[in-house]
Design an enzyme around this catalytic site. Structure first.
Site, PDB file in Angstrom:
ATOM      1  CE1 TYR A 146     -25.539  10.486  37.741  1.00 15.41           C
ATOM      2  CE2 TYR A 146     -23.654  11.299  36.502  1.00 15.41           C
ATOM      3  CZ  TYR A 146     -24.598  10.317  36.741  1.00 15.41           C
ATOM      4  OH  TYR A 146     -24.596   9.178  35.988  1.00 15.41           O
ATOM      5  CE  LYS A 195     -37.334   1.767  45.300  1.00 13.49           C
ATOM      6  NZ  LYS A 195     -37.857   0.480  44.797  1.00 13.49           N
ATOM      7  CG  ASP A 227     -38.379  -1.156  41.716  1.00 14.55           C
ATOM      8  OD1 ASP A 227     -39.176  -0.261  41.357  1.00 14.55           O
ATOM      9  OD2 ASP A 227     -38.479  -1.750  42.805  1.00 14.55           O
ATOM     10  CG  ASP A 251     -25.803   7.072  33.993  1.00 14.67           C
ATOM     11  OD1 ASP A 251     -25.426   7.232  32.814  1.00 14.67           O
ATOM     12  OD2 ASP A 251     -25.147   6.442  34.844  1.00 14.67           O
ATOM     13  CG  ASP A 255     -25.725   2.859  29.665  1.00 13.39           C
ATOM     14  OD1 ASP A 255     -25.799   3.983  29.133  1.00 13.39           O
ATOM     15  OD2 ASP A 255     -24.649   2.344  30.033  1.00 13.39           O
TER      16      ASP A 255
HETATM   17  C1  IPM Z   1     -23.512   9.403  30.384  1.00  8.95           C
HETATM   18  C2  IPM Z   1     -22.248   8.944  31.040  1.00  8.95           C
HETATM   19  C3  IPM Z   1     -21.814   9.984  32.055  1.00  8.95           C
HETATM   20  C4  IPM Z   1     -22.923  10.115  33.061  1.00  8.95           C
HETATM   21  C5  IPM Z   1     -20.458   9.675  32.732  1.00  8.95           C
HETATM   22  C6  IPM Z   1     -19.346   9.579  31.712  1.00  8.95           C
HETATM   23  C7  IPM Z   1     -20.128  10.675  33.798  1.00  8.95           C
HETATM   24  O1  IPM Z   1     -22.429   7.683  31.592  1.00  8.95           O
HETATM   25  O2  IPM Z   1     -23.510  10.483  29.739  1.00  8.95           O
HETATM   26  O3  IPM Z   1     -24.518   8.709  30.501  1.00  8.95           O
HETATM   27  O4  IPM Z   1     -23.020   9.300  33.979  1.00  8.95           O
HETATM   28  O5  IPM Z   1     -23.735  11.040  32.928  1.00  8.95           O
HETATM   29 MG    MG Z   2     -24.311   6.806  31.202  1.00  9.95          MG
END
Ligand code: IPM
Ligand code: MG
Length: 360
Positions: A146, A195, A227, A251, A255
């Site tokens: 990032y 990784k 993975d 990240d 999710d």
């Molecule tokens: C999160 C989001 C952010 C990230 C985006 C909006 C830049 O996906 O907070 O997980 O990737 O960190």
């Molecule tokens: Mg995210």
């Protein structure tokens, strides 16, 4: 106690979900004799519309001066919103990354818990969901891909893009220490995800994590390739206590972890610096498709506000009261659309906020 909270409602469903979190905070303040003062700040697309940039220096200074920051979500539809016609460093997300960096928020805590009331919303097989799970993802937030150097250029007539994944030992050590500290307050198990079979940055990650582990003899540490971790999260999520990982892996995995809780609308998060200061936001995005319809699930934001009370203000019983109120409302069968199932009572975003506030 008097606390000053910087509030960034942001874009999409951000304003709706943050308004509900403030409703719950106000009720908590009233009940426990505190006073919370809010200062609203612009960040993301709404700041682009007003200031031409996603984050101003003035906003950074105001956020720094507050006791904590409560945030909704930022960004819009990446295919249709005019914000995405701007150069990458002027887009809504660039504001969030700059804010994380400017405030030194290197430790991102994302708790993923399967509420027993929401087992039906978990997309996993019943034999897996029946075991439940309660994990804390510790994501490094101010390093890695990032924040490494990036460029897009033509090399020998071929368009070429480069992103850089870099970590130094100090960045790894400080997040590892946080992960082990948190593990000590939980089930004392850290799974560090990397990784290391391919990446140098992961090999250094593993080495430093092992060094930090030596100071925590009570905590068991395991290393898992990313993975495999993605696979294990859907195969046997109950095995995880603390997951420690770098920015990009965190990240993606967070999710995935949120989805197995039933909805990303349930996942809170805290981003902390070296002190007690932190930024608290739901892990989900701005959901532009349902923005302004009073349909969004405010629970992740409300739980993020509870994390703010716990981690930045040392208000443990107040945080407990909010978390118990969320549980009570779910027990009573109230659901927003994303977690709705047969026989439950469908409520709007604002109704959900009111129901939780009433039960604090
Ligand atoms: C999160 C989001 C952010 C990230 C985006 C909006 C830049 O996906 O907070 O997980 O990737 O960190
Ligand atoms: Mg995210």
């Amino acid at each position: 106690m008097n606390k000053n909270i910087a509030v960034i409602k942001g874009d999409g469903i951000g304003p709706e979900i943050v308004t509900e979190a403030m409703k719950v905070l106000d009720k908590t303040a009233e009940k426990f004799g505190h006073s919370f003062a809010y200062e609203q700040l612009l960040m993301g697309g709404c700041s682009i519309d007003v200031n031409g940039v996603p984050l101003t220096d003035e906003t950074i200074e105001k956020a720094k001066a507050a006791d904590a920051v409560l945030m909704g979500s930022i960004g819009g539809n990446t295919s249709t919103s005019p914000w995405y016609k701007l150069p990458a460093d002027k887009r809504p997300e660039a504001g969030l990354l700059k804010l994380r960096k400017s405030l030194g928020l290197f430790a991102n805590l994302r708790p993923a818990v399967l509420y027993s009331q929401l087992r039906g919303a978990c997309p996993l097989k019943e034999e897996i969901s029946a075991k439940g799970f309660d994990m804390m993802i510790m994501r490094e937030l101010t390093g890695g891909l990032y924040f490494g150097a990036r460029k897009t250029e033509e090399v020998d007539g071929v368009m070429t893009a480069v992103d850089t994944l870099s970590y130094n030992e100090n960045e790894i050590r400080r997040i590892a220490v946080r992960a082990f500290d948190i593990a000590m307050k939980r089930r004392k198990k850290v799974i560090s995800v990397d990784k290391a079979n391919v990446l140098d940055s992961s090999r250094l990650w593993r080495k430093i994590v092992n060094e930090v582990a030596e100071s925590y003899p009570e905590v068991t540490v395991e290393h898992m390739l990313v993975d495999n971790c993605a696979m294990q999260l859907v195969k046997d999520p109950a095995q995880f206590d603390v997951i420690l990982t770098e920015n990009m892996f965190g990240d993606i995995l967070s999710d995935e972890a949120s989805m197995i809780t039933g909805s990303i609308g349930m996942l809170a998060s805290a981003s902390l610096n070296e002190t007690k200061f932190g930024l608290y936001e739901p892990s989900g995005g701005s959901a532009p498709d349902i923005a302004g319809q009073n349909k969004a699930n405010p629970i992740a934001t409300i739980l993020s506000a509870a994390m703010m009370l716990r981690y930045s203000f040392d208000m443990d019983k107040e945080a407990d009261a909010i978390e118990n109120a969320v549980s009570a409302v779910l027990n009573e069968g109230y659901r927003t659309g994303d977690i709705m199932s047969e026989g439950m009572k469908l409520v709007s975003c604002s109704e959900m906020g009111t129901l939780i506030a009433e039960r604090v």
